[in-house]
Design an enzyme around this catalytic site. Structure first.
Site, PDB file in Angstrom:
ATOM      1  CB  CYS A 169      60.628  45.587  11.740  1.00  0.00           C
ATOM      2  SG  CYS A 169      60.442  44.503  10.311  1.00  0.00           S
ATOM      3  NE  ARG A 188      57.835  46.311  17.014  1.00  0.00           N
ATOM      4  CZ  ARG A 188      56.595  46.735  17.232  1.00  0.00           C
ATOM      5  NH1 ARG A 188      56.104  46.745  18.442  1.00  0.00           N
ATOM      6  NH2 ARG A 188      55.843  47.154  16.241  1.00  0.00           N
ATOM      7  CD1 TRP A 232      59.278  37.792  12.099  1.00  0.00           C
ATOM      8  CD2 TRP A 232      57.919  38.735  10.614  1.00  0.00           C
ATOM      9  NE1 TRP A 232      58.329  36.863  11.740  1.00  0.00           N
ATOM     10  CE2 TRP A 232      57.484  37.416  10.829  1.00  0.00           C
ATOM     11  CE3 TRP A 232      57.218  39.538   9.710  1.00  0.00           C
ATOM     12  CZ2 TRP A 232      56.384  36.869  10.185  1.00  0.00           C
ATOM     13  CZ3 TRP A 232      56.119  38.994   9.061  1.00  0.00           C
ATOM     14  CH2 TRP A 232      55.718  37.675   9.307  1.00  0.00           C
ATOM     15  CG  ASN A 255      57.023  47.906  12.145  1.00  0.00           C
ATOM     16  OD1 ASN A 255      56.878  46.812  11.609  1.00  0.00           O
ATOM     17  ND2 ASN A 255      56.344  48.272  13.210  1.00  0.00           N
ATOM     18  N   GLY A 256      56.484  47.696   8.731  1.00  0.00           N
ATOM     19  CA  GLY A 256      55.219  47.710   7.992  1.00  0.00           C
ATOM     20  C   GLY A 256      55.415  47.145   6.602  1.00  0.00           C
ATOM     21  CD  GLU A 274      46.677  29.355  23.420  1.00  0.00           C
ATOM     22  OE1 GLU A 274      46.344  29.624  22.247  1.00  0.00           O
ATOM     23  OE2 GLU A 274      47.663  29.871  23.953  1.00  0.00           O
ATOM     24  CE  LYS A 285      50.980  29.504  23.116  1.00  0.00           C
ATOM     25  NZ  LYS A 285      50.168  30.666  23.159  1.00  0.00           N
ATOM     26  CD  GLU A 305      52.960  30.493  19.458  1.00  0.00           C
ATOM     27  OE1 GLU A 305      53.151  31.435  18.695  1.00  0.00           O
ATOM     28  OE2 GLU A 305      52.178  30.570  20.423  1.00  0.00           O
ATOM     29  CG  HIS A 321      32.233  13.514  11.902  1.00  0.00           C
ATOM     30  ND1 HIS A 321      31.174  12.799  11.384  1.00  0.00           N
ATOM     31  CD2 HIS A 321      31.877  13.854  13.164  1.00  0.00           C
ATOM     32  CE1 HIS A 321      30.215  12.727  12.295  1.00  0.00           C
ATOM     33  NE2 HIS A 321      30.615  13.352  13.389  1.00  0.00           N
ATOM     34  CE  LYS A 324      54.229  38.565  23.319  1.00  0.00           C
ATOM     35  NZ  LYS A 324      53.641  37.266  23.652  1.00  0.00           N
TER      36      LYS A 324
HETATM   37  O1  M6R Z   1      48.928  40.807  20.392  1.00  0.00           O
HETATM   38  P1  M6R Z   1      47.786  39.933  19.963  1.00  0.00           P
HETATM   39  O2  M6R Z   1      47.121  39.252  21.106  1.00  0.00           O
HETATM   40  O3  M6R Z   1      46.785  40.692  19.132  1.00  0.00           O
HETATM   41  O4  M6R Z   1      48.434  38.856  19.034  1.00  0.00           O
HETATM   42  C1  M6R Z   1      47.669  37.917  18.351  1.00  0.00           C
HETATM   43  C2  M6R Z   1      48.512  36.754  17.872  1.00  0.00           C
HETATM   44  O5  M6R Z   1      49.485  37.204  16.985  1.00  0.00           O
HETATM   45  C3  M6R Z   1      49.206  36.038  19.043  1.00  0.00           C
HETATM   46  O6  M6R Z   1      48.285  35.597  19.984  1.00  0.00           O
HETATM   47  C4  M6R Z   1      50.016  34.842  18.530  1.00  0.00           C
HETATM   48  O7  M6R Z   1      49.160  33.857  18.037  1.00  0.00           O
HETATM   49  C5  M6R Z   1      50.900  34.310  19.658  1.00  0.00           C
HETATM   50  N1  M6R Z   1      52.221  34.084  19.181  1.00  0.00           N
HETATM   51  C6  M6R Z   1      50.384  33.053  20.255  1.00  0.00           C
HETATM   52  O8  M6R Z   1      51.196  32.528  21.228  1.00  0.00           O
END
Ligand code: M6R
Length: 608
Positions: free
Chosen positions: A2, A27, A74, A100-101, A481, A485, A488, A504, A603
């Site tokens: 948050c 956030r 969040w 936050n937390g 990756e 991408k 998400e 497999h 983020k």
């Molecule tokens: O800030 P970080 O690189 O430690 O974050 C790790 C993941 O939360 C981050 O890479 C997440 O998977 C992204 N949304 C991917 O696009």
């Protein structure tokens, strides 16, 4: 997860707090709120949905006051709703808290507080904080906060205001970031410097277990025994102000297009002399580096994928055993830490709770930690023995793009230096490789110049409900990756696989409706990858290929081809990443989704 902002001073409270929250919306963005003190009372507005909803509310009915706290949420405990939005209040509406937390023992605390006749109005873990402060509030807000800190367990950063002491904000932190901005006749606190730099560049990073009191004229930090701590302010310079879309329709697209520039600038900074000197100012000595017998990379999400590519790079260039762990697994699996091991943590934000916990575990085992980060003053940067700052500038889109290639590039430079140190890569080979490295930005640009070809492919497939991404060798993590991408930002189920593994099990999924993105650049396992694609093609799968310019053979399997410029296999993940990012971007926007702020995500993941 948050975002918190608190301000005390004479400026327009709505404008300052909202400006900060806009910067922190990455956030969390399922609800938001703001509370001020005016005329001896807490004034509060909360709203469900993106920050725009709260901004509209405040536009119509602005809050008054010279002190206030704001929050963008969040949700972890309790669905996004007005009563679960922050600020959260005590029974008498005289104490307001933004947090936050996660408060891990909130159920126990809540039960006790209810037995003591406190009335709860939300389903959040946060609400125990104002009630606990209320319980202990006898002399000062600071002492009540310290007593609350003694009771709560978990990770937190929170800020409190109270009508009993209407001129101060008290805030504190444990395992979650909080930054103080020191102004001229006003002060501000926030989860991230981005929310502060519009007001001041004089910063204090609060440390764990510290309590900070802000009035308009003073900033005072104490420990949990109320001993004052003197802390110097740091002056921020650099790229922190770049967080705007710069003419692009979305941050994600802007950040995809920034990749050639980010890599170019790193080359200018690190490889200027034409010689490969120690590419980053590391305190770890060359004599220590050559003694290493193992590297252990730990990270989450996209950064974990960068770590996977890093394993291939380091093992191939440096011939050193490299393991890659997901931080949330690493921290609890009691990893073997004997031997001359270097831990590399990778994190764009530098605040990811699991990665930070992994670093702490490693340090408890007396291992050195080198972190690859994009935020120099972040908690991970400050707690690591050494850092490599990828200097990609703020990444605002939730989906990591330029930070990923920046992380890869840092790993290449580190591995090349290390390899040279161990006399594994000879001078001539190194010179050839560095020549190729210097060509990466222009090759990235060539890909971006043909982005419309990816858009065309996206148009054909954006309505599919499943995708498979296949790669082999160093591009197996590229497949992971690409799938992450896509899922998400588009909410389409996508999975990444090493192509040789299809037979497999996963090949059972293939039918004529399934798009399969095959990463097949020129490589020494091209033929193997080609046969794997033939196998899925034979089962009716629809092939989308990312291949190397000039590859005519791939046309036998599909017409949906995106060509990347020729480059050696080891560097290819840097180029392959771009069409995969563009594919995810276009599919998301074609489906009408909010590509920068996908649902349920944030983020910076500062909770476990
Ligand atoms: O800030 P970080 O690189 O430690 O974050 C790790 C993941 O939360 C981050 O890479 C997440 O998977 C992204 N949304 C991917 O696009």
């Amino acid at each position: 997860m948050c975002g918190i902002v608190g301000y005390v001073g004479a400026r327009d409270i709505n404008a300052v707090i909202l400006a900060g929250l806009w910067k922190l919306e990455y956030r969390g963005y399922d609800s938001s709120g703001i509370a001020t003190i005016y005329d001896g009372e807490i004034r509060i507005k909360r709203a469900i949905g993106k920050l725009k909803v709260l901004a509209d509310v405040l536009d119509k009915e602005p809050l008054k006051g010279n002190i206030g706290i704001g929050h963008t949420r969040w949700a972890t405990h309790g669905e996004p709703s007005e009563e679960n939005a922050h600020p959260q209040l005590d029974c008498s509406d005289s104490i307001a808290v933004v947090h936050n937390g996660i408060i891990e023992n909130y159920i126990n605390l809540k039960e006790k507080l209810i037995a003591e006749h406190h009335i709860f109005r939300s389903f959040t873990d946060t609400e125990v904080i104002p009630h606990t402060i209320e319980k202990y509030y006898t002399d000062s807000l600071e002492n009540a906060v310290i007593k609350a800190m003694n009771e709560i367990e978990g990770s937190y950063a929170f800020a409190v205001i109270s009508t009993k002491e209407p001129n101060k904000i008290v805030c504190c932190k444990k395992n979650t970031p909080l930054v103080i901005g020191v102004g001229e006749k006003d002060n501000i606190v926030a989860s991230d410097i981005l929310a502060i730099v519009g007001l001041t560049r004089k910063i204090i990073y609060l440390e764990d277990n510290e309590i900070c009191t802000l009035t308009k004229d003073s900033v005072k930090i104490t420990d949990r025994n109320s001993n004052e701590i003197k802390r110097k302010t740091v002056y921020l310079n650099g790229k922190v102000l770049e967080a705007d879309k710069g003419g692009f329709s979305h941050f994600m697209l802007k950040e995809i297009y920034e990749q050639p520039k980010v890599i170019h600038e790193t080359i200018e900074k690190r490889l200027q002399s034409g010689e490969l000197f120690k590419p980053f100012p590391l305190s770890i000595k060359d004599s220590e580096l050559v003694k290493l017998s193992r590297i252990l990379i730990q990270a989450c999400g996209t950064s974990w994928h960068a770590g996977h590519v890093g394993k291939y790079i380091i093992e191939s260039l440096c011939r050193i055993h490299t393991e890659v762990d997901i931080s949330s697994e690493f921290r609890y699996r009691n990893p073997v830490t004997s031997g001359e091991t270097l831990v590399i943590a990778i994190s764009q934000s530098g605040e990811t709770a699991d990665t930070l916990a992994g670093i702490r575990e490693a340090k408890l085992a007396f291992l050195k930690v080198l972190s690859i980060v994009n935020v120099a003053g972040s908690t991970i940067a400050r707690e690591s023995n050494d850092i490599i700052n990828i200097d990609a500038g703020p990444e605002i889109g939730v989906a990591s793009t330029k930070a990923y290639t920046g992380q890869l590039f840092a790993l290449y430079l580190f591995a090349l230096y290390f390899s040279r140190l161990k006399w594994i890569t000879k001078d001539d080979d190194l010179a050839l490789m560095l020549k190729e490295v210097r060509e990466i930005p222009s090759k990235m640009q060539m890909i971006l110049d043909r982005a419309s070809q990816v858009e065309e492919i996206a148009r054909k497939f954006h309505q599919s409900s499943n995708f498979i991404f296949l790669g082999r060798g160093i591009n197996y993590p590229s497949a992971l990756e690409g799938a992450l991408k896509l899922k998400e930002v588009s909410y389409i189920h996508a999975t990444g696989y090493p192509a040789g593994e299809m037979k497999h099990g996963p090949i059972a999924l293939v039918d004529k409706n399934l798009p399969i993105v095959c990463i097949i650049p020129k490589s020494n396992i091209y033929e193997k990858m080609f046969s794997n694609i033939e196998e899925v093609k034979a089962r009716g799968g629809q092939i989308i290929a990312v291949a190397t310019e000039g590859d005519k053979k791939i046309k036998e399997l599909t017409e949906n081809i995106f060509y990347i410029p020729e480059c050696s296999e080891i560097l290819s993940p840097l180029l392959v990443a771009l069409p995969l990012q563009l594919l995810a971007y276009y599919i998301s926007t074609l489906r009408g989704l909010d590509v920068d702020k996908p649902r349920n995500l944030a983020k910076s993941v500062t909770v476990e």
